[in-house]
Enzyme design. Structure first.
Site, short mmCIF file in Angstrom:
data_model
loop_
_atom_site.label_atom_id
_atom_site.label_comp_id
_atom_site.label_asym_id
_atom_site.label_seq_id
_atom_site.Cartn_x
_atom_site.Cartn_y
_atom_site.Cartn_z
CG HIS A 260 -7.35 2.73 0.91
ND1 HIS A 260 -6.62 2.98 2.04
CD2 HIS A 260 -6.51 2.11 0.05
CE1 HIS A 260 -5.38 2.52 1.87
NE2 HIS A 260 -5.29 1.98 0.67
CG HIS B 34 -5.46 -2.49 -1.36
ND1 HIS B 34 -4.46 -3.05 -0.59
CD2 HIS B 34 -5.25 -1.15 -1.30
CE1 HIS B 34 -3.69 -2.09 -0.09
NE2 HIS B 34 -4.16 -0.92 -0.50
CD GLU B 35 -6.26 1.18 -4.28
OE1 GLU B 35 -6.43 2.14 -3.51
OE2 GLU B 35 -5.15 0.62 -4.41
CB CYS C 241 -0.89 -0.02 1.24
SG CYS C 241 -1.99 1.40 1.37
ZN ZN Z 1 -3.63 1.07 -0.11
#
Ligand code: ZN
Length: 177
Positions: free
Chosen positions: A144, A140-141, A98
């Site tokens: 966030h 993953h994004e 990340c």
């Molecule tokens: Zn990330």
């Protein structure tokens, strides 16, 4: 313009981002800058909270993964108000990193595939069937946007083992940014 990255320890990374109500010139400029920032950092994805904006937007330039497991970049794509559904029952463990937690790469378990729906900069809805590493990248994004970091998906003893490294990263970036 390259934007300033927010690093692990910054409280913004723990907040839930708000939906984009309207695609304005400011949103267009932010998306453009996010793409530039992602490319400038050699990243394959970047979410708005990572550059200080609590908005449900992420960008990615990861197009596909071939049978050998090699990743192929494509034109950067913008995902506004993404919705992820239908995660596969099949799970896979792959290494992840990340931009907000530099130089930490860890194996993370995630579904192999997922369905994605999002809005583009023209305001059109589009769909993607994501498989393999691109699916992981979108998940993953999207995490966030909910204040979730990939390290949160590591539990138990392994999480305890990385705590000193996380503390070091937090300390370093609170002093050096
Ligand atoms: Zn990330």
């Amino acid at each position: 313009m390259k934007l300033k990255l927010c690093y692990y320890g910054d409280p913004i990374l723990r907040k839930v981002a708000k939906p984009v109500e309207k695609i304005t010139d400011e949103i267009r400029e932010l998306c453009h800058n996010m793409v530039e920032t992602m490319k400038g950092c050699d990243g394959i994805g970047l979410a708005a909270p990572q550059v200080g904006y609590l908005l449900r937007i992420f960008v990615s330039n990861l197009a596909s993964e071939d049978e050998k497991g090699e990743l192929h970049l494509g034109e950067p794509k913008i995902y506004i108000n993404p919705i992820l559904t239908a995660p596969s029952e099949a799970l896979v463990e792959r290494n992840e990193g990340c931009l907000s937690i530099p130089k930490l790469y860890l194996p993370i378990v995630r579904p192999l595939s997922i369905h994605l729906e999002a809005t583009d900069l023209e305001g059109n809805t589009f769909h993607e069937e994501c498989y393999g590493y691109p699916a992981r990248n979108r998940m993953h994004e999207n995490d966030h946007l909910n204040g979730v970091l990939f390290i949160d998906r590591i539990k138990g003893k392994r999480r305890t083992e990385i705590e000193p490294e996380l503390r070091r990263i937090k300390q370093y970036y609170s002093k050096n940014v």
